[in-house]
Design an enzyme around this catalytic site. Structure first.
Site, PDB file in Angstrom:
ATOM      1  N   HIS A 298     -10.187  22.290 -23.202  1.00 30.08           N
ATOM      2  CA  HIS A 298     -11.103  23.097 -24.012  1.00 30.08           C
ATOM      3  C   HIS A 298     -10.570  23.096 -25.443  1.00 30.08           C
ATOM      4  CE1 HIS A 298      -7.940  26.046 -23.638  1.00 30.08           C
ATOM      5  NE2 HIS A 298      -8.049  26.010 -22.317  1.00 30.08           N
ATOM      6  N   GLU A 299     -11.242  23.850 -26.289  1.00 28.66           N
ATOM      7  CA  GLU A 299     -10.905  23.860 -27.719  1.00 28.66           C
ATOM      8  C   GLU A 299      -9.438  24.264 -27.948  1.00 28.66           C
ATOM      9  OE1 GLU A 299     -11.032  23.094 -31.448  1.00 28.66           O
ATOM     10  OE2 GLU A 299     -12.624  22.437 -30.079  1.00 28.66           O
TER      11      GLU A 299
ATOM     12  N   HIS B 168      -6.825  23.438 -26.108  1.00 35.53           N
ATOM     13  CA  HIS B 168      -6.004  22.218 -25.956  1.00 35.53           C
ATOM     14  C   HIS B 168      -6.199  21.289 -27.152  1.00 35.53           C
ATOM     15  CE1 HIS B 168      -6.659  23.160 -21.522  1.00 35.53           C
ATOM     16  NE2 HIS B 168      -5.361  23.085 -21.601  1.00 35.53           N
TER      17      HIS B 168
END
Ligand code: PAF
Length: 285
Positions: free
Chosen positions: A34-35, A37
């Site tokens: 997701h953002e 990471h």
């Protein structure tokens, strides 16, 4: 972007980068990216010449009865996102290769692993420290980026690296949040709509604590109580207000402290944290 399914070929790649004088940045993950990471990948890109990411749902850090089998897996989408973010290499090792028959060596970072998350999930940080040590041996990074959401994990890894003289710089990245404040996590995918709404209570609790501190309240117990008022709709595991390096209870005259919260929303366990200056400003770990 090169995708490695075997540790030996990934290591050869890493050695070649080093021989070419390039600095390797590494972002270990369990996938379902997701953002949060992707922000780690961007940070690694800023600091290093080449960036490697690992995707490995590490069985040794899941306790019996936890979500190992249903942990979200989205390899194709993950690789697509990593290519878009210009990662140079991705390691997706099979479990059998990371933990072959006869495997029996574990790394135990003792004290800091036993409290809070470690008390609720005994053995969890032993699994984390072991796999991170293995991944570092494979990817031989100059630096590795970890999110501050897993605050205790960050401390465990810093301790591991220092105690075992590992030549890797550990970089922390601030928590990336959804619009309503919920800390991004792969496990947020488990939440249904109602639960998703309730989940923002963890961030609300941190903000309530921050409000109290900014209003001049210093007493750790009072600060924890303020946070707890926001947590009536979730099942709290712990709310701790502790010294940021040792995780021991913050003294009455604390200068910096971190509030750590773990709670279940339905069956989903969420964690969050915020580090405060004595004036109540949020500071990075
Ligand atoms: O934070 C995670 O995703 C994992 O604990 C890590 C560091 C990749 C080890 O499996």
């Amino acid at each position: 972007m090169t995708v490695f399914r075997q540790t030996a070929t990934a290591r050869t790649w890493a050695i070649e980068q080093r021989l070419a004088g390039l600095k390797i940045g590494f972002v270990p993950t369990m996938g379902a990216l997701h953002e949060g990471h992707l922000a780690l990948v961007r940070k690694a890109k800023q600091l290093a010449d080449v960036v490697a990411v690992s995707i490995f749902v590490n069985p040794t850090q899941f306790m019996e009865g936890e979500d190992l089998d249903r942990y979200p897996r989205s390899l194709d989408e993950d690789c697509h996102l990593l290519a878009e973010h210009h990662a140079d290499a991705v390691l997706i090792p099979p479990v059998k290769e990371m933990y072959p028959d006869g495997f029996q060596t574990y790394v135990d970072v003792t004290e800091i692993s036993r409290m809070l998350e470690g008390a609720v999930r005994p053995g969890h940080f032993r699994g984390v420290a072991t796999v991170v040590n293995k991944l570092f041996n494979i990817m031989i990074p100059d630096l590795a980026v970890f999110g501050q959401k897993d605050y205790q994990q960050l401390l465990v890894i810093r301790r591991l690296v220092e105690d075992l003289n590992m030549p890797v710089d550990i970089i922390s990245h601030p928590i990336v949040r959804e619009e309503d404040g919920l800390a991004m996590s792969s496990r947020n995918r488990y939440l249904d709509r109602k639960q998703r709404k309730k989940a923002s209570a963890l961030h609300d609790a941190l903000l309530a604590a921050q409000g109290d501190i900014k209003a001049g309240i210093r007493d750790p117990e009072e600060i924890v109580s303020a946070a707890c008022t926001e947590l009536s709709e979730v099942e709290v595991d712990y709310v701790a207000f502790v010294e940021p390096n040792t995780l021991q209870p913050a003294p009455a005259d604390w200068e910096r402290a971190v509030m750590l919260i773990a709670a279940k929303v339905g069956e989903t366990r969420l964690i969050d944290n915020m580090v405060f200056s004595r004036e109540g400003e949020e500071v990075t770990a």
